[in-house]
Enzyme design. Structure first.
Site, PDB file in Angstrom:
ATOM      1  CD  GLU A  40      -2.731   0.686   2.626  1.00  0.00           C
ATOM      2  OE1 GLU A  40      -2.919  -0.478   3.028  1.00  0.00           O
ATOM      3  OE2 GLU A  40      -3.129   1.672   3.218  1.00  0.00           O
TER       4      GLU A  40
HETATM    5  C1  LIG Z   1      -3.128  -3.346   3.304  1.00  0.00           C
HETATM    6  C2  LIG Z   1      -3.531  -3.634   4.654  1.00  0.00           C
HETATM    7  O1  LIG Z   1      -3.175  -4.580   5.249  1.00  0.00           O
HETATM    8  S1  LIG Z   1      -4.561  -2.537   5.376  1.00  0.00           S
HETATM    9  C3  LIG Z   1      -4.354  -2.880   7.059  1.00  0.00           C
HETATM   10  C4  LIG Z   1      -5.618  -3.300   7.693  1.00  0.00           C
HETATM   11  N1  LIG Z   1      -5.323  -4.139   8.798  1.00  0.00           N
HETATM   12  C5  LIG Z   1      -5.329  -5.438   8.621  1.00  0.00           C
HETATM   13  O2  LIG Z   1      -5.646  -5.936   7.591  1.00  0.00           O
HETATM   14  C6  LIG Z   1      -4.935  -6.247   9.815  1.00  0.00           C
HETATM   15  C7  LIG Z   1      -5.336  -7.691   9.614  1.00  0.00           C
HETATM   16  N2  LIG Z   1      -4.882  -8.484  10.721  1.00  0.00           N
HETATM   17  C8  LIG Z   1      -5.590  -8.603  11.849  1.00  0.00           C
HETATM   18  O3  LIG Z   1      -6.696  -8.107  11.973  1.00  0.00           O
HETATM   19  C9  LIG Z   1      -4.967  -9.436  12.944  1.00  0.00           C
HETATM   20  O4  LIG Z   1      -5.918 -10.272  13.484  1.00  0.00           O
HETATM   21  C10 LIG Z   1      -4.375  -8.553  14.062  1.00  0.00           C
HETATM   22  C11 LIG Z   1      -3.354  -7.599  13.448  1.00  0.00           C
HETATM   23  C12 LIG Z   1      -5.443  -7.752  14.770  1.00  0.00           C
HETATM   24  C13 LIG Z   1      -3.684  -9.444  15.105  1.00  0.00           C
HETATM   25  O5  LIG Z   1      -2.776 -10.252  14.470  1.00  0.00           O
HETATM   26  P1  LIG Z   1      -1.745 -11.155  15.282  1.00  0.00           P
HETATM   27  O6  LIG Z   1      -0.768 -10.286  15.978  1.00  0.00           O
HETATM   28  O7  LIG Z   1      -1.202 -12.209  14.390  1.00  0.00           O
HETATM   29  O8  LIG Z   1      -2.743 -11.796  16.237  1.00  0.00           O
HETATM   30  P2  LIG Z   1      -3.027 -12.498  17.517  1.00  0.00           P
HETATM   31  O9  LIG Z   1      -4.074 -13.472  17.149  1.00  0.00           O
HETATM   32  O10 LIG Z   1      -1.789 -12.952  18.228  1.00  0.00           O
HETATM   33  O11 LIG Z   1      -3.743 -11.342  18.385  1.00  0.00           O
HETATM   34  C14 LIG Z   1      -3.047 -10.295  19.012  1.00  0.00           C
HETATM   35  C15 LIG Z   1      -4.029  -9.584  19.917  1.00  0.00           C
HETATM   36  O12 LIG Z   1      -5.034  -8.931  19.116  1.00  0.00           O
HETATM   37  C16 LIG Z   1      -6.316  -9.040  19.791  1.00  0.00           C
HETATM   38  N3  LIG Z   1      -7.230  -9.832  18.958  1.00  0.00           N
HETATM   39  C17 LIG Z   1      -6.971 -10.316  17.722  1.00  0.00           C
HETATM   40  N4  LIG Z   1      -8.061 -10.933  17.245  1.00  0.00           N
HETATM   41  C18 LIG Z   1      -9.016 -10.838  18.190  1.00  0.00           C
HETATM   42  C19 LIG Z   1     -10.362 -11.268  18.256  1.00  0.00           C
HETATM   43  N5  LIG Z   1     -10.953 -11.901  17.246  1.00  0.00           N
HETATM   44  N6  LIG Z   1     -11.061 -11.003  19.376  1.00  0.00           N
HETATM   45  C20 LIG Z   1     -10.491 -10.353  20.412  1.00  0.00           C
HETATM   46  N7  LIG Z   1      -9.210  -9.916  20.391  1.00  0.00           N
HETATM   47  C21 LIG Z   1      -8.487 -10.148  19.285  1.00  0.00           C
HETATM   48  C22 LIG Z   1      -6.044  -9.688  21.145  1.00  0.00           C
HETATM   49  O13 LIG Z   1      -5.766  -8.657  22.071  1.00  0.00           O
HETATM   50  C23 LIG Z   1      -4.791 -10.507  20.857  1.00  0.00           C
HETATM   51  O14 LIG Z   1      -4.045 -10.784  21.996  1.00  0.00           O
HETATM   52  P3  LIG Z   1      -4.371 -12.115  22.862  1.00  0.00           P
HETATM   53  O15 LIG Z   1      -4.256 -13.278  21.918  1.00  0.00           O
HETATM   54  O16 LIG Z   1      -3.303 -12.111  23.910  1.00  0.00           O
HETATM   55  O17 LIG Z   1      -5.754 -11.959  23.399  1.00  0.00           O
HETATM   56  O1  LIG Z   2      -2.663   2.086   6.785  1.00  0.00           O
HETATM   57  C1  LIG Z   2      -2.799   1.013   6.224  1.00  0.00           C
HETATM   58  O2  LIG Z   2      -3.664   0.833   5.399  1.00  0.00           O
HETATM   59  C2  LIG Z   2      -1.951  -0.102   6.532  1.00  0.00           C
HETATM   60  C3  LIG Z   2      -1.057  -0.026   7.451  1.00  0.00           C
HETATM   61  C4  LIG Z   2      -0.210  -1.187   7.722  1.00  0.00           C
HETATM   62  C5  LIG Z   2       1.169  -0.806   8.058  1.00  0.00           C
HETATM   63  O3  LIG Z   2       1.439   0.321   8.501  1.00  0.00           O
HETATM   64  O4  LIG Z   2       2.042  -1.631   7.854  1.00  0.00           O
END
Ligand SMILES: CC(=O)SCCNC(=O)CCNC(=O)[C@H](O)C(C)(C)COP(=O)(O)OP(=O)(O)OC[C@H]1O[C@@H](n2cnc3c(N)ncnc32)[C@H](O)[C@@H]1OP(=O)(O)O
Ligand SMILES: O=C(O)/C=C/CC(=O)O
Length: 259
Positions: free
Chosen positions: A51
């Site tokens: 991105e």
């Molecule tokens: C181009 C782009 O990517 S745009 C960016 C947009 N953002 C994304 O796409 C992010 C996509 N990824 C996610 O949503 C992931 O689930 C993340 C980043 C939130 C977490 O990823 P990871 O670090 O691998 O996850 P992990 O499963 O260890 O969770 C870390 C913490 O997040 C929170 N969490 C994640 N998923 C959940 C859920 N479904 N419910 C509650 N808490 C959650 C918790 O606090 C968790 O800690 P815990 O396991 O000790 O409770």
């Molecule tokens: O702002 C976004 O869409 C994605 C952010 C993820 C990143 O900072 O690596």
């Protein structure tokens, strides 16, 4: 599973979904490892786009974020973020977007914003970033995430990125011309949307995984395809490539884990 972990199986199964001629918008987190394993194995000519505007990037190590200099240094070119979104993404120039999710429902709708009430959240997640636009503008969407009852839920707490809405022809009704989610790769299985209802259906179980294990880690009643198959186990090349990439990444980041 023996000889490899369920996380490794997930990343490798996700990598296999990509083709050599794909132009792939890489979501940060779990998708990034899969996309780069694809590039380093069966899809050397794949165009990976992050991105931050980096096009045709070939990172030696996994980036810490979309702003990691590694992406720009190894890219064919880097364009501005407005150009990335308006010309490349919304211009229909990207074949597949690869996204992660914190919560996902059976129709591929994604929540990466908040768990619980928006104003009084239990957990504040990273947010949408570019994912909502990726989900609507890429030709199709692949999703990868680990299975858990809190992750695969009957109803997501917040609609961050639109999948198939309430199912059926919801995307067409909204005027979306892209396919939306066509594949979900978890640590246990491969899922594809039913052609009519668009509900994710398990089409392949990873080696050693039972139907019960899939159901126990999913918040809705799981459907299994009639021709359910077994995902081929990782090859030595795939495993070596993934492990070497992770090791290079850990060394470059002082031992810090990058998903
Ligand atoms: C181009 C782009 O990517 S745009 C960016 C947009 N953002 C994304 O796409 C992010 C996509 N990824 C996610 O949503 C992931 O689930 C993340 C980043 C939130 C977490 O990823 P990871 O670090 O691998 O996850 P992990 O499963 O260890 O969770 C870390 C913490 O997040 C929170 N969490 C994640 N998923 C959940 C859920 N479904 N419910 C509650 N808490 C959650 C918790 O606090 C968790 O800690 P815990 O396991 O000790 O409770
Ligand atoms: O702002 C976004 O869409 C994605 C952010 C993820 C990143 O900072 O690596």
């Amino acid at each position: 599973m023996t000889g490899f972990t369920s996380d490794e199986m997930m990343t490798i199964a996700a990598a296999r979904a990509l083709k050599n001629d794909d132009v792939c918008f890489v979501g940060i987190g779990a998708p990034s490892a899969a996309c780069n394993v694809a590039r380093l194995t069966h899809a050397p000519d794949i165009t990976l786009i992050y991105e931050s505007g980096t096009i045709g990037t070939a990172p030696e190590v996994l980036p810490l974020s979309i702003g990691d200099g590694e992406l720009c240094e190894t890219a064919v070119t880097t364009v501005s973020v407005p150009e990335m979104f308006r010309y490349w993404l919304q211009g229909g120039r990207i074949s597949v977007g690869f996204l992660g999710a914190a919560q996902l429902d059976r129709f591929g709708n994604i929540n990466t914003t908040v768990i619980g009430d928006y104003h009084q959240p239990k957990v504040r997640l990273p947010g949408g970033g570019g994912a909502p636009e990726i989900a609507s503008s890429c030709g199709e969407i692949f999703i990868t995430m680990k299975q858990s009852k809190r992750g695969l839920v009957d109803k997501i707490d917040f609609f961050t990125s639109f999948g198939h809405g309430e199912g059926g022809h919801a995307r067409e009704r909204l005027g979306l011309r892209t396919k939306g989610p066509t594949l979900l790769i978890t640590d246990l299985a491969i899922w594809k949307p039913d052609p009519e209802t668009k509900e994710f259906t398990v089409t392949s179980l990873h080696p050693g995984v039972t139907r019960e294990a899939v159901q126990e880690t999913c918040g809705w009643q799981v459907r299994f395809a009639a021709g359910l198959t077994e995902t081929p186990a990782p090859t030595a090349l795939e495993l070596d490539t993934l492990r070497a990439l992770k090791a290079r990444t850990a060394a470059a980041h002082g031992g810090q884990e990058v998903a």
